[in-house]
Design an enzyme around this catalytic site. Structure first.
Site, PDB file in Angstrom:
ATOM      1  N   ARG A 153      48.063  33.891  41.830  1.00 32.40           N
ATOM      2  CA  ARG A 153      48.711  35.127  41.382  1.00 32.40           C
ATOM      3  C   ARG A 153      49.025  36.047  42.563  1.00 32.40           C
ATOM      4  O   ARG A 153      50.077  36.696  42.597  1.00 32.40           O
ATOM      5  CB  ARG A 153      47.807  35.846  40.386  1.00 32.40           C
ATOM      6  CG  ARG A 153      48.411  37.093  39.746  1.00 32.40           C
ATOM      7  CD  ARG A 153      47.516  37.581  38.608  1.00 32.40           C
ATOM      8  NE  ARG A 153      48.092  38.714  37.894  1.00 32.40           N
ATOM      9  CZ  ARG A 153      47.724  39.984  38.084  1.00 32.40           C
ATOM     10  NH1 ARG A 153      46.776  40.278  38.978  1.00 32.40           N
ATOM     11  NH2 ARG A 153      48.284  40.955  37.387  1.00 32.40           N
ATOM     12  N   HIS A 213      52.674  37.605  43.400  1.00 31.93           N
ATOM     13  CA  HIS A 213      52.892  39.049  43.501  1.00 31.93           C
ATOM     14  C   HIS A 213      53.349  39.436  44.906  1.00 31.93           C
ATOM     15  O   HIS A 213      54.043  40.436  45.070  1.00 31.93           O
ATOM     16  CB  HIS A 213      51.622  39.805  43.124  1.00 31.93           C
ATOM     17  CG  HIS A 213      51.418  39.887  41.640  1.00 31.93           C
ATOM     18  ND1 HIS A 213      50.758  40.928  41.025  1.00 31.93           N
ATOM     19  CD2 HIS A 213      51.806  39.060  40.639  1.00 31.93           C
ATOM     20  CE1 HIS A 213      50.748  40.736  39.719  1.00 31.93           C
ATOM     21  NE2 HIS A 213      51.378  39.604  39.458  1.00 31.93           N
ATOM     22  N   ASP A 214      52.960  38.674  45.911  1.00 34.07           N
ATOM     23  CA  ASP A 214      53.430  38.945  47.264  1.00 34.07           C
ATOM     24  C   ASP A 214      54.925  38.642  47.376  1.00 34.07           C
ATOM     25  O   ASP A 214      55.710  39.471  47.840  1.00 34.07           O
ATOM     26  CB  ASP A 214      52.645  38.105  48.275  1.00 34.07           C
ATOM     27  CG  ASP A 214      52.997  38.439  49.714  1.00 34.07           C
ATOM     28  OD1 ASP A 214      53.180  39.646  50.017  1.00 34.07           O
ATOM     29  OD2 ASP A 214      53.085  37.516  50.544  1.00 34.07           O
ATOM     30  N   ASP A 257      55.655  38.076  52.484  1.00 39.55           N
ATOM     31  CA  ASP A 257      55.384  38.646  53.803  1.00 39.55           C
ATOM     32  C   ASP A 257      53.964  39.172  53.970  1.00 39.55           C
ATOM     33  O   ASP A 257      53.661  39.887  54.928  1.00 39.55           O
ATOM     34  CB  ASP A 257      56.373  39.778  54.099  1.00 39.55           C
ATOM     35  CG  ASP A 257      56.314  40.905  53.061  1.00 39.55           C
ATOM     36  OD1 ASP A 257      55.442  40.853  52.168  1.00 39.55           O
ATOM     37  OD2 ASP A 257      57.138  41.839  53.153  1.00 39.55           O
ATOM     38  N   SER A 310      52.500  41.445  52.370  1.00 42.97           N
ATOM     39  CA  SER A 310      52.378  42.895  52.176  1.00 42.97           C
ATOM     40  C   SER A 310      51.384  43.250  51.072  1.00 42.97           C
ATOM     41  O   SER A 310      50.779  44.330  51.103  1.00 42.97           O
ATOM     42  CB  SER A 310      53.746  43.509  51.862  1.00 42.97           C
ATOM     43  OG  SER A 310      54.308  42.942  50.697  1.00 42.97           O
ATOM     44  N   ASN A 326      48.979  45.417  39.805  1.00 49.37           N
ATOM     45  CA  ASN A 326      47.835  44.943  40.591  1.00 49.37           C
ATOM     46  C   ASN A 326      46.545  45.709  40.353  1.00 49.37           C
ATOM     47  O   ASN A 326      45.449  45.165  40.564  1.00 49.37           O
ATOM     48  CB  ASN A 326      48.175  45.003  42.090  1.00 49.37           C
ATOM     49  CG  ASN A 326      49.328  44.085  42.460  1.00 49.37           C
ATOM     50  OD1 ASN A 326      49.484  43.007  41.899  1.00 49.37           O
ATOM     51  ND2 ASN A 326      50.146  44.525  43.404  1.00 49.37           N
ATOM     52  N   PRO A 354      57.509  41.662  37.068  1.00 48.29           N
ATOM     53  CA  PRO A 354      57.717  41.841  35.625  1.00 48.29           C
ATOM     54  C   PRO A 354      56.390  42.067  34.894  1.00 48.29           C
ATOM     55  O   PRO A 354      55.449  41.301  35.084  1.00 48.29           O
ATOM     56  CB  PRO A 354      58.353  40.516  35.191  1.00 48.29           C
ATOM     57  CG  PRO A 354      58.898  39.910  36.445  1.00 48.29           C
ATOM     58  CD  PRO A 354      57.981  40.351  37.540  1.00 48.29           C
ATOM     59  N   HIS A 382      50.141  30.004  34.317  1.00 48.39           N
ATOM     60  CA  HIS A 382      49.211  30.626  33.378  1.00 48.39           C
ATOM     61  C   HIS A 382      48.379  29.589  32.626  1.00 48.39           C
ATOM     62  O   HIS A 382      47.663  29.939  31.695  1.00 48.39           O
ATOM     63  CB  HIS A 382      49.970  31.513  32.391  1.00 48.39           C
ATOM     64  CG  HIS A 382      50.382  32.824  32.972  1.00 48.39           C
ATOM     65  ND1 HIS A 382      51.122  33.764  32.271  1.00 48.39           N
ATOM     66  CD2 HIS A 382      50.170  33.371  34.196  1.00 48.39           C
ATOM     67  CE1 HIS A 382      51.340  34.823  33.045  1.00 48.39           C
ATOM     68  NE2 HIS A 382      50.776  34.598  34.213  1.00 48.39           N
ATOM     69  N   THR A 383      48.475  28.345  33.040  1.00 46.77           N
ATOM     70  CA  THR A 383      47.570  27.331  32.507  1.00 46.77           C
ATOM     71  C   THR A 383      46.150  27.538  33.029  1.00 46.77           C
ATOM     72  O   THR A 383      45.200  26.951  32.532  1.00 46.77           O
ATOM     73  CB  THR A 383      48.060  25.910  32.863  1.00 46.77           C
ATOM     74  OG1 THR A 383      47.188  24.951  32.264  1.00 46.77           O
ATOM     75  CG2 THR A 383      48.056  25.698  34.368  1.00 46.77           C
TER      76      THR A 383
END
Length: 325
Positions: free
Chosen positions: A66, A70-71, A78, A80, A98, A167, A197-198
């Site tokens: 995850r 999200h990065d 990068d 961040s 987050n 999202p 999401h498994t």
């Protein structure tokens, strides 16, 4: 001779333009063997630390996957997402997607420390995150793939970009497709990547509205989730439930079988199979054919890893993943 040197002829001009374009693009290419000489023990070092973390807590594999997602969805892959807040910028860690949910930062710190011991100042945090995501999937029974590397680390970050770029679990299908398409990812990539999401879990706040208010949900499944996620806001908000009710710690295609049976935990999950929707056929295909899912998931992960990397002289190689040098 003069015309050839100055690229005045049509042929020479074309060759000059190709050369300029080629020179301008070489730094942008990632490679699976980027560290083969500069850090030959990289993969074994990362895998060892990831394996130890997952053995201590199986959920950590999903958390690392995850983090990579999200990065990449915020200004590209990068690193961040790993930055702590400073006096000069407010980072992504406390952005809405987050806050109280992104985790695994200590594990990334441990990986970085181990990598620095074998090849100091060479490997970026962004690349470490990409490798850790792959290793997590593989360790939990999922497919393996060669990770493209060569990313460098961002020197800044943006909470606003995280709030707008990732999202939320309340997203409808059109919003999901639009966001993925904006990043160069197809609708099939969207469905395949959602198959991550498994593994993993979600907090009650992320699925409360679905299990109490929605009709496109298996009744017994909703009742099961309601036992640990009270209707009242503020009661049990952080209680966890598995995203895949069948095999929550094993990477397989049961997530898609759940969707077909209206047992998607998040609203955004069930949007992928919603009675005549544009992605229903893809979900059903993955539910019937695990090999197809694995193959498409790998391809989508590689494409996601290609989103706007910092290469060449852009960015830096952080010494500490939590702060710029």
């Amino acid at each position: 001779m003069a015309s050839a040197v100055s690229c005045l002829s049509n042929l020479s001009l074309t060759l000059c333009l190709i050369l300029v374009c080629f020179q301008g693009s070489t730094n942008a290419n990632l490679s699976t063997n980027f560290y083969s000489k500069s850090c030959p023990d990289l993969f074994s070092t990362v895998k060892s630390t990831v394996h130890s973390a997952i053995m201590k807590e199986t959920r950590m594999g999903a958390s690392l996957l995850r983090l990579f997602f999200h990065d990449c969805f915020v200004n590209g892959c990068d690193g961040s997402v790993l930055l702590d807040d400073t006096s000069s910028f407010t980072g992504e860690k406390n952005a809405n997607p987050n806050r109280n949910s992104a985790r695994g930062f200590d594990v990334v710190d441990n990986i970085k420390s181990a990598v620095e011991k074998v090849c100091p100042g060479v490997v970026s945090c962004a690349d470490i995150l990409a490798i850790a995501a792959r290793d997590s999937v593989k360790i939990l029974g999922g497919p393996n793939w060669d990770v493209k590397l060569g990313r460098r680390d961002a020197r800044t970050t943006s909470r606003a970009a995280a709030n707008n770029g990732i999202p939320p679990p309340t997203s409808n299908l059109n919003r999901l497709v639009s966001r993925f398409n904006a990043l160069g990812l197809s609708t099939r990539d969207l469905v395949a990547l959602s198959g991550g999401h498994t593994i993993g879990q979600a907090r009650c706040t992320s699925f409360r509205a679905r299990i109490y208010n929605e009709s496109n949900i298996d009744r017994s499944f909703a009742q099961t989730r309601q036992r640990t996620c009270p209707r009242a806001t503020g009661s049990g908000d952080n209680n966890l439930a598995p995203l895949d009710i069948q095999t929550p710690t094993y990477f397989d295609n049961n997530y898609f079988k759940n969707l077909v049976n209206r047992r998607g935990l998040l609203h955004s999950d069930q949007q992928l199979f919603n009675g005549g929707g544009s992605t229903d056929s893809i979900v059903r295909g993955y539910s019937d054919n695990p090999r197809s899912f694995s193959s498409d998931f790998v391809a989508a992960m590689i494409r996601m890893g290609d989103i706007s990397p910092l290469t060449g002289s852009r960015g830096e190689i952080r010494k500490n993943c939590r702060r710029v040098n």
